[in-house]
Scaffold this motif. Structure first.
Motif, PDB file in Angstrom:
ATOM      1  N   LEU A  43       0.828  -1.203   0.000  1.00 17.02           N
ATOM      2  CA  LEU A  43       0.000   0.000   0.000  1.00 17.02           C
ATOM      3  C   LEU A  43       0.863   1.254   0.000  1.00 17.02           C
ATOM      4  O   LEU A  43       0.591   2.211  -0.741  1.00 17.02           O
ATOM      5  N   ALA A  44       1.915   1.266   0.826  1.00 12.00           N
ATOM      6  CA  ALA A  44       2.795   2.439   0.895  1.00 12.00           C
ATOM      7  C   ALA A  44       3.444   2.705  -0.466  1.00 12.00           C
ATOM      8  O   ALA A  44       3.573   3.855  -0.899  1.00 12.00           O
ATOM      9  N   GLN A  45       3.833   1.648  -1.139  1.00  9.67           N
ATOM     10  CA  GLN A  45       4.451   1.792  -2.466  1.00  9.67           C
ATOM     11  C   GLN A  45       3.467   2.417  -3.451  1.00  9.67           C
ATOM     12  O   GLN A  45       3.834   3.319  -4.218  1.00  9.67           O
ATOM     13  N   ARG A  46       2.211   1.956  -3.435  1.00  7.81           N
ATOM     14  CA  ARG A  46       1.202   2.498  -4.348  1.00  7.81           C
ATOM     15  C   ARG A  46       0.897   3.968  -4.037  1.00  7.81           C
ATOM     16  O   ARG A  46       0.721   4.777  -4.954  1.00  7.81           O
ATOM     17  N   ILE A  47       0.834   4.305  -2.759  1.00  8.97           N
ATOM     18  CA  ILE A  47       0.583   5.700  -2.379  1.00  8.97           C
ATOM     19  C   ILE A  47       1.724   6.586  -2.872  1.00  8.97           C
ATOM     20  O   ILE A  47       1.497   7.650  -3.479  1.00  8.97           O
ATOM     21  N   ALA A  48       2.965   6.160  -2.623  1.00 16.92           N
ATOM     22  CA  ALA A  48       4.135   6.952  -3.036  1.00 16.92           C
ATOM     23  C   ALA A  48       4.173   7.114  -4.550  1.00 16.92           C
ATOM     24  O   ALA A  48       4.504   8.195  -5.066  1.00 16.92           O
ATOM     25  N   ALA A  49       3.831   6.045  -5.277  1.00 15.73           N
ATOM     26  CA  ALA A  49       3.838   6.120  -6.740  1.00 15.73           C
ATOM     27  C   ALA A  49       2.757   7.081  -7.235  1.00 15.73           C
ATOM     28  O   ALA A  49       2.986   7.877  -8.154  1.00 15.73           O
ATOM     29  N   ARG A  50       1.581   7.018  -6.637  1.00 13.64           N
ATOM     30  CA  ARG A  50       0.485   7.896  -7.047  1.00 13.64           C
ATOM     31  C   ARG A  50       0.821   9.364  -6.741  1.00 13.64           C
ATOM     32  O   ARG A  50       0.330  10.277  -7.425  1.00 13.64           O
ATOM     33  N   MET A  51       1.674   9.584  -5.735  1.00 17.33           N
ATOM     34  CA  MET A  51       2.091  10.945  -5.395  1.00 17.33           C
ATOM     35  C   MET A  51       3.274  11.397  -6.252  1.00 17.33           C
ATOM     36  O   MET A  51       3.839  12.468  -6.030  1.00 17.33           O
ATOM     37  N   HIS A  52       3.667  10.537  -7.215  1.00 15.79           N
ATOM     38  CA  HIS A  52       4.694  10.865  -8.205  1.00 15.79           C
ATOM     39  C   HIS A  52       6.056  11.161  -7.568  1.00 15.79           C
ATOM     40  O   HIS A  52       6.781  12.065  -8.013  1.00 15.79           O
ATOM     41  N   LEU A  53       6.393  10.412  -6.552  1.00 15.13           N
ATOM     42  CA  LEU A  53       7.723  10.540  -5.957  1.00 15.13           C
ATOM     43  C   LEU A  53       8.750   9.881  -6.875  1.00 15.13           C
ATOM     44  O   LEU A  53       8.404   9.024  -7.693  1.00 15.13           O
ATOM     45  N   PRO A  54      10.027  10.255  -6.763  1.00 13.75           N
ATOM     46  CA  PRO A  54      11.068   9.622  -7.588  1.00 13.75           C
ATOM     47  C   PRO A  54      11.118   8.115  -7.358  1.00 13.75           C
ATOM     48  O   PRO A  54      10.822   7.636  -6.248  1.00 13.75           O
ATOM     49  N   ALA A  55      11.502   7.383  -8.389  1.00 11.56           N
ATOM     50  CA  ALA A  55      11.504   5.915  -8.319  1.00 11.56           C
ATOM     51  C   ALA A  55      12.346   5.392  -7.168  1.00 11.56           C
ATOM     52  O   ALA A  55      11.943   4.450  -6.467  1.00 11.56           O
ATOM     53  N   GLU A  56      13.528   5.993  -6.941  1.00 12.16           N
ATOM     54  CA  GLU A  56      14.393   5.523  -5.860  1.00 12.16           C
ATOM     55  C   GLU A  56      13.742   5.753  -4.503  1.00 12.16           C
ATOM     56  O   GLU A  56      13.878   4.939  -3.586  1.00 12.16           O
ATOM     57  N   GLU A  57      13.045   6.875  -4.332  1.00 12.06           N
ATOM     58  CA  GLU A  57      12.374   7.167  -3.066  1.00 12.06           C
ATOM     59  C   GLU A  57      11.221   6.191  -2.838  1.00 12.06           C
ATOM     60  O   GLU A  57      11.001   5.716  -1.719  1.00 12.06           O
ATOM     61  N   ILE A  58      10.487   5.877  -3.904  1.00 11.71           N
ATOM     62  CA  ILE A  58       9.403   4.891  -3.801  1.00 11.71           C
ATOM     63  C   ILE A  58       9.956   3.553  -3.353  1.00 11.71           C
ATOM     64  O   ILE A  58       9.396   2.879  -2.476  1.00 11.71           O
ATOM     65  N   HIS A  59      11.081   3.169  -3.949  1.00  9.34           N
ATOM     66  CA  HIS A  59      11.687   1.882  -3.602  1.00  9.34           C
ATOM     67  C   HIS A  59      12.132   1.878  -2.147  1.00  9.34           C
ATOM     68  O   HIS A  59      11.963   0.883  -1.435  1.00  9.34           O
ATOM     69  N   GLY A  60      12.715   2.981  -1.688  1.00  5.93           N
ATOM     70  CA  GLY A  60      13.139   3.072  -0.291  1.00  5.93           C
ATOM     71  C   GLY A  60      11.968   2.960   0.673  1.00  5.93           C
ATOM     72  O   GLY A  60      12.058   2.299   1.716  1.00  5.93           O
ATOM     73  N   ILE A  61      10.854   3.613   0.337  1.00  2.00           N
ATOM     74  CA  ILE A  61       9.652   3.535   1.178  1.00  2.00           C
ATOM     75  C   ILE A  61       9.144   2.096   1.233  1.00  2.00           C
ATOM     76  O   ILE A  61       8.755   1.593   2.296  1.00  2.00           O
ATOM     77  N   PHE A  62       9.162   1.415   0.098  1.00  2.00           N
ATOM     78  CA  PHE A  62       8.732   0.016   0.057  1.00  2.00           C
ATOM     79  C   PHE A  62       9.597  -0.847   0.979  1.00  2.00           C
ATOM     80  O   PHE A  62       9.074  -1.664   1.753  1.00  2.00           O
ATOM     81  N   LEU A  63      10.909  -0.672   0.918  1.00  2.00           N
ATOM     82  CA  LEU A  63      11.806  -1.484   1.742  1.00  2.00           C
ATOM     83  C   LEU A  63      11.639  -1.155   3.224  1.00  2.00           C
ATOM     84  O   LEU A  63      11.652  -2.052   4.080  1.00  2.00           O
ATOM     85  N   ALA A  64      11.502   0.132   3.549  1.00  2.00           N
ATOM     86  CA  ALA A  64      11.301   0.512   4.949  1.00  2.00           C
ATOM     87  C   ALA A  64      10.011  -0.097   5.495  1.00  2.00           C
ATOM     88  O   ALA A  64       9.976  -0.607   6.624  1.00  2.00           O
ATOM     89  N   ALA A  65       8.949  -0.059   4.686  1.00  2.46           N
ATOM     90  CA  ALA A  65       7.682  -0.655   5.117  1.00  2.46           C
ATOM     91  C   ALA A  65       7.819  -2.159   5.309  1.00  2.46           C
ATOM     92  O   ALA A  65       7.196  -2.750   6.196  1.00  2.46           O
TER      93      ALA A  65
END
Length: 477
Positions: A319-341
């Motif tokens: 879910l966190a990954q989808r939210i970050a992607a929908r908010m158009h964050l940079p790909a590396e930041e999205i990936h970091g959020i996914f790993l942290a979650a």
């Protein structure tokens, strides 16, 4: 649940991989690798030994550098060093130096032979544990890869310094024709063509450029001629005998009479450099993949201890990954959020399993203990240098905008966007799904909670995106 020793070894191996990935020179390499073992593994003695052409054993490096230690060490360890050099297998021994010291003798390879032995000693009479020996074997593998990479890079640098480039002058005419006035003998090495062939037929040069690169090459020539600036252009060259080469042109145009342009420059074969760059990228990708696998292993360990929340971190991560992607964050930041979650509840390895799986309402003391998992998770991750700020994300995933969260009571902009995303995803998943102390409340009530408290507890933009995703049919996998 990993033991304290396992966690320490894991962190040390990750730090070692990160450190050696940054080594680019063989200058003082043995000393650098010795410092790694001393700093990250608390080794008391680290030495590297090899064999001279006359067969005698010598120490390349010894830490600590002590005249009262190094010669006796070489004398006491000589037979075991020779054994490892000849067999290529790990050996262990306890040597009587200033005091009893247990050593691991680890082979380091050069090509297919064992060229160096790494001696790692800890002051103790008891032999080193099998667990520690396995860790040291893994580290020796990292060192092997690092030494091979540095040697490969140095071979390329030496070659580039000593192989002549193709020096040339070519005249380009307004009608599109061209003529070489000078070509050095380096054309054989750079392009596989003798100078005479290029001098007789300049079209042989343009004809060798890969069709897919020709338009870009011509456009670069025109741009540099118009602006009077230097050309620095790479392209693929089709050598009939050697296949595809990568060529780098460095040349400067000069305008002559009647629209003629003279180009003075050099052509360099950078095929090996391109190969090394691709190899470096693969190595970095492998290192990143290794770190991600470590994260996934940690996540699995946590969930094995707490079967009632098995998959919780995975669902929060999705879910966190989808939210970050929908908010158009940079790909590396999205990936970091996914790993942290994926490991946001890593601190729960310090919470007794009986409390995590207690089938009822927890008392005040037990609930306070549960809340310590955030600080514990941060403490585990804070000294591991991930490419993403995972420790801070984990540290903030229970913070609320109004300061009512924990563990630090952060408010507003003190909480990173990543922390706010993790908080909303965690709340929605936790409320929606089953818990030991209650049945799942369902997605509708979970979304009602974040909708009710958006702007107060939860970031408004994050909540809006979350609600939008579920309206569009998002479901927990």
């Amino acid at each position: 649940m990993p033991s304290s020793a396992q966690q320490t070894y894991l962190e040390a191996v990750i730090k070692t991989a990160q450190y050696v990935a940054g080594l680019t020179s063989d200058r003082d390499i043995w000393s650098e690798l010795g410092k790694v073992m001393s700093r990250f593994f608390d080794a008391d003695i680290v030495a590297f030994a090899g064999k001279r052409p006359d067969g005698k054993i010598l120490l390349h490096s010894c830490i600590p550098l002590d005249e009262d230690l190094c010669p006796p060490l070489l004398e006491a360890a000589q037979n075991t060093i020779t054994q490892v050099l000849e067999s290529g297998f790990l050996a262990t021994d306890t040597l009587q130096l200033q005091q009893a010291c247990s050593f691991a003798f680890l082979p380091l390879t050069e090509g297919r032979r064992t060229a160096t032995v790494m001696l790692v000693g800890h002051y103790a009479a008891a032999p080193l544990s099998r667990e520690l020996l396995n860790v040291y074997l893994a580290v020796a593998g990292l060192f092997d890869t690092t030494l091979a990479r540095i040697a490969s890079e140095h071979r390329f640098i030496s070659m580039a310094d000593n192989v002549p480039e193709m020096l040339y002058q070519i005249l380009r005419y307004p009608d599109g024709k061209a003529r070489f006035t000078y070509v050095s003998k380096g054309s054989v090495e750079a392009l596989g063509l003798p100078p005479d062939e290029l001098l007789a037929n300049a079209a042989a040069f343009d004809g060798g450029i890969h069709p897919d690169d020709r338009a870009a090459y011509e456009a670069a020539l025109m741009r540099c001629e118009t602006d009077g600036v230097r050309l620095n252009q790479a392209f693929r060259w089709l050598d009939k005998r050697a296949g595809v080469r990568h060529i780098l042109l460095n040349a400067m145009p000069s305008a002559l009479e009647d629209g003629v342009v003279a180009w003075d420059g050099a052509a360099q074969d950078i095929t090996e450099r391109e190969r090394l760059e691709a190899e470096r990228k693969r190595s970095m990708a492998q290192l990143e993949n290794s770190m991600e696998e470590t994260v996934q292993a940690i996540a699995t360990t946590i969930e094995m201890r707490d079967p009632y929340t098995a998959g919780h971190q995975r669902r929060v991560a999705g879910l966190a990954q989808r939210i970050a992607a929908r908010m158009h964050l940079p790909a590396e930041e999205i990936h970091g959020i996914f790993l942290a979650a994926t490991i946001h509840d890593i601190g729960k390895i310090h919470i007794p399993a009986e409390i995590l799986s207690f089938p009822g309402k927890l008392g005040a003391i037990e609930y306070t203990l549960i809340k310590t998992h955030v600080q514990a998770g941060y403490d585990i991750l804070k000294n591991i240098e991930f490419p993403w700020p995972l420790a801070q994300m984990v540290y903030q995933h229970h913070e609320h905008l109004d300061g009512s969260g924990y563990p630090r009571g952060l408010q507003g902009d003190q909480i990173s966007l990543a922390g706010r995303i993790l908080c909303v995803a965690d709340v929605v998943e936790s409320m929606a799904t089953y818990r030991p102390y209650r049945p799942g409340l369902g997605v509708r009530k979970a979304l009602a909670e974040v909708r009710k408290n958006r702007g107060k507890l939860y970031d408004t933009a994050v909540v809006n995106v979350c609600l939008e995703l579920f309206r569009e049919g998002y479901e927990f996998g």
